[in-house]
Design a protein around this motif. Structure first.
Motif, PDB file in Angstrom:
ATOM      1  N   ALA A 291      32.179  42.528  46.297  1.00 42.83           N
ATOM      2  CA  ALA A 291      32.148  43.382  47.491  1.00 42.83           C
ATOM      3  C   ALA A 291      31.057  42.874  48.431  1.00 42.83           C
ATOM      4  CB  ALA A 291      31.892  44.832  47.108  1.00 42.83           C
ATOM      5  N   ILE A 292      31.432  42.589  49.667  1.00 46.05           N
ATOM      6  CA  ILE A 292      30.482  42.092  50.673  1.00 46.05           C
ATOM      7  C   ILE A 292      30.399  43.109  51.788  1.00 46.05           C
ATOM      8  CG2 ILE A 292      29.943  40.252  52.307  1.00 46.05           C
ATOM      9  CD1 ILE A 292      31.533  38.353  50.532  1.00 46.05           C
ATOM     10  N   ARG A 293      29.182  43.488  52.108  1.00 51.66           N
ATOM     11  CA  ARG A 293      28.971  44.512  53.137  1.00 51.66           C
ATOM     12  C   ARG A 293      27.948  44.032  54.149  1.00 51.66           C
ATOM     13  NH1 ARG A 293      25.891  50.242  52.308  1.00 51.66           N
ATOM     14  NH2 ARG A 293      26.398  51.197  54.319  1.00 51.66           N
ATOM     15  N   ILE A 294      28.270  44.123  55.444  1.00 52.08           N
ATOM     16  CA  ILE A 294      27.338  43.810  56.524  1.00 52.08           C
ATOM     17  C   ILE A 294      27.122  45.081  57.328  1.00 52.08           C
ATOM     18  CG2 ILE A 294      26.876  42.360  58.542  1.00 52.08           C
ATOM     19  CD1 ILE A 294      28.869  40.342  57.482  1.00 52.08           C
TER      20      ILE A 294
ATOM     21  N   ALA B 220      27.769  42.221  46.152  1.00 49.20           N
ATOM     22  CA  ALA B 220      27.788  42.978  44.894  1.00 49.20           C
ATOM     23  C   ALA B 220      28.946  42.503  44.032  1.00 49.20           C
ATOM     24  CB  ALA B 220      27.902  44.475  45.171  1.00 49.20           C
ATOM     25  N   ASP B 221      28.641  42.054  42.813  1.00 54.05           N
ATOM     26  CA  ASP B 221      29.691  41.637  41.881  1.00 54.05           C
ATOM     27  C   ASP B 221      29.677  42.550  40.652  1.00 54.05           C
ATOM     28  OD1 ASP B 221      28.114  40.470  39.517  1.00 54.05           O
ATOM     29  OD2 ASP B 221      27.299  39.268  41.163  1.00 54.05           O
ATOM     30  N   ASN B 222      30.748  42.504  39.903  1.00 51.61           N
ATOM     31  CA  ASN B 222      30.845  43.307  38.677  1.00 51.61           C
ATOM     32  C   ASN B 222      30.728  42.427  37.441  1.00 51.61           C
ATOM     33  OD1 ASN B 222      33.283  41.979  38.839  1.00 51.61           O
ATOM     34  ND2 ASN B 222      34.539  43.753  38.243  1.00 51.61           N
ATOM     35  N   GLY B 223      29.887  41.380  37.561  1.00 50.23           N
ATOM     36  CA  GLY B 223      29.715  40.431  36.470  1.00 50.23           C
ATOM     37  C   GLY B 223      28.840  40.954  35.349  1.00 50.23           C
TER      38      GLY B 223
ATOM     39  N   SER C 103      36.410  42.351  48.551  1.00 52.08           N
ATOM     40  CA  SER C 103      36.503  43.442  49.520  1.00 52.08           C
ATOM     41  C   SER C 103      35.353  43.312  50.508  1.00 52.08           C
ATOM     42  CB  SER C 103      36.439  44.805  48.816  1.00 52.08           C
ATOM     43  OG  SER C 103      35.202  44.964  48.133  1.00 52.08           O
ATOM     44  N   THR C 104      35.625  43.554  51.780  1.00 50.66           N
ATOM     45  CA  THR C 104      34.610  43.409  52.822  1.00 50.66           C
ATOM     46  C   THR C 104      34.485  44.690  53.625  1.00 50.66           C
ATOM     47  OG1 THR C 104      36.241  42.475  54.362  1.00 50.66           O
ATOM     48  CG2 THR C 104      34.963  40.920  53.025  1.00 50.66           C
TER      49      THR C 104
ATOM     50  N   HIS D 289      33.944  32.187  57.233  1.00 49.46           N
ATOM     51  CA  HIS D 289      33.903  30.738  56.980  1.00 49.46           C
ATOM     52  C   HIS D 289      33.436  30.455  55.550  1.00 49.46           C
ATOM     53  CE1 HIS D 289      32.244  26.640  57.070  1.00 49.46           C
ATOM     54  NE2 HIS D 289      33.167  26.394  57.990  1.00 49.46           N
ATOM     55  N   ALA D 290      32.399  31.170  55.097  1.00 50.25           N
ATOM     56  CA  ALA D 290      31.879  30.957  53.735  1.00 50.25           C
ATOM     57  C   ALA D 290      32.920  31.338  52.689  1.00 50.25           C
ATOM     58  CB  ALA D 290      30.600  31.757  53.541  1.00 50.25           C
ATOM     59  N   LEU D 291      33.650  32.417  52.921  1.00 51.90           N
ATOM     60  CA  LEU D 291      34.692  32.832  51.974  1.00 51.90           C
ATOM     61  C   LEU D 291      35.834  31.821  51.954  1.00 51.90           C
ATOM     62  CD1 LEU D 291      34.807  36.670  52.696  1.00 51.90           C
ATOM     63  CD2 LEU D 291      34.142  35.592  50.533  1.00 51.90           C
TER      64      LEU D 291
END
Length: 404
Positions: free
Chosen positions: A321-324, A336-339, A282-283, A265-267
């Motif tokens: 990248a989102i990890r649960i 995690a972002d590559n900013g 990526s999840t 939902h947030a995405l």
């Protein structure tokens, strides 16, 4: 606790009559205090019954005092006392354990378990090493055993109070200044909100009077302008009410929710922003179960962290990248972002209210402090790790007991 603490003074009082009186309070009144606590805490009886028990249960204390010789000091009949103190103590323990077993709310169930673990072992030790020992042997030689159990209980209380909370007591060492800033922010916003509300009320009243005065001129343009002003004041007043709800202390409305659905939902809410900056997502959802939480607030936390990640990735073509997953200490979520990453100074201040690494006027620096507050309300934590120029990772951690 008051009866126990007051009665323990009998070990240091020199005057024999006073010493025996304090000792009687320790031995006879402490069981009454404990069983009344257990009755209240377990919520096992109605208010009327609890009030009745408060007056009936002290009767054995009075009987024990009446049958005990009072001169030269109170001589307690420990066999008689054991007949009613043991049921008081053990009955109270049963009530605490029963309240844990019957509790359906997972959060309250955890606190009831901690309370039972804190009270039940020392109380059983008191019955065995103190009351039974005195009744059978007519003497007391259980100081060592009783002291070991009580000290273990005290250590358990300190650890539980730091990590979870016991009987509404929670010891916190972290970010006291941050918490004070949050309270100051809420207080200042509340005062500002109140002032705006008063001014808008006055404007609305004055506009109504002007409308009455100019109505006789039958000017359609004036009437139209006044209606617009009234509409604007109503809109601002509506916004003031909404803001007031937001600055009040956050109260969680908890229920079971699926983390994967909440993240989806947030995405979806930030889909257009992700697409406009061509951010690839990526999840990895290795944990797909439900969790006891406030769904609306956590979705807002997820959305804030996604927006921050997008802002941190300058230009186009970034990656998020989102990890649960489930770790040793509970459920964890990584963003995690590559900013561009954060400087060390920024990393230390990132959760402070009004602190922002963004240099735009529309950024107030309140998003991450809100995330911190919501995670704290969930007995969890939010942490950041970053390398300047190599991206940033925000990690949310929830305690194990929230897993359903």
């Amino acid at each position: 606790m008051l009866f126990t603490g007051l009665g323990s003074l009998s070990d240091v009082v020199v005057q024999s009559e006073l010493r025996s009186f304090l000792f009687f309070i320790l031995q006879a009144c402490s069981p009454y205090g404990f069983v009344m606590f257990a009755i209240s805490y377990s919520e096992a009886v109605t208010h009327h019954t609890k009030k009745l028990l408060a007056y009936v249960l002290p009767l054995p204390i009075a009987v024990t005092l009446l049958v005990s010789p009072l001169r030269p000091e109170i001589q307690i009949d420990f066999i008689l006392m054991l007949l009613w103190t043991a049921p008081y103590y053990l009955g109270g323990c049963c009530l605490l354990v029963s309240s844990y077993l019957k509790e359906k709310n997972r959060v309250k169930r955890k606190y009831r378990l901690i309370t039972s673990c804190f009270f039940v072992p020392p109380i059983i030790a008191i019955v065995v090493f103190n009351h039974m020992n005195r009744a059978v042997n007519q003497k007391f030689d259980g100081y060592l055993n009783l002291s070991i159990v009580v000290w273990c209980g005290f250590v358990f209380f300190i650890i539980a109070a730091i990590r979870f909370g016991v009987l509404g007591v929670r010891i916190r060492f972290e970010r006291q200044l941050h918490d004070q800033m949050i309270k100051g922010l809420a207080s200042g916003a509340a005062m500002f909100n109140h002032a705006v509300k008063n001014r808008i009320t006055n404007i609305d009243m004055l506009t109504g009077r002007v409308k009455e005065h100019v109505h006789a001129q039958r000017s359609e343009q004036i009437d139209e302008d006044i209606e617009r002003i009234l509409a604007e004041t109503k809109q601002v007043m509506h916004m003031v009410k909404r803001i007031q709800k937001q600055i009040e202390d956050v109260e969680l409305v908890e229920g079971g929710a699926n983390l994967m659905d909440m993240m989806t939902h947030a995405l979806h809410s930030n889909r257009y922003l992700l697409e406009s900056k061509r951010v690839s997502v990526s999840t990895d959802y290795s944990f797909v179960g439900d969790m006891m939480c406030d769904k609306l607030h956590l979705q807002e936390v997820f959305s804030n962290l996604i927006c921050n990640a997008i802002d941190a990735m300058e230009g186009e073509g970034g990656a998020l990248a989102i990890r649960i997953y489930e770790g040793k200490s509970g459920i964890r979520i990584d963003f995690a972002d590559n900013g561009k990453g954060l400087a060390k100074k920024a990393e230390a201040q990132i959760f402070d209210p009004f602190y922002s690494t963004k240099k735009r006027e529309e950024n107030f620096g309140l998003g991450l402090s809100y995330c911190y507050l919501i995670m704290q309300k969930h007995d969890g934590s939010i942490k950041v790790s970053s390398n300047q120029g190599a991206g940033t990772t925000f990690t949310l951690q929830f305690p194990k007991y929230r897993k359903m």
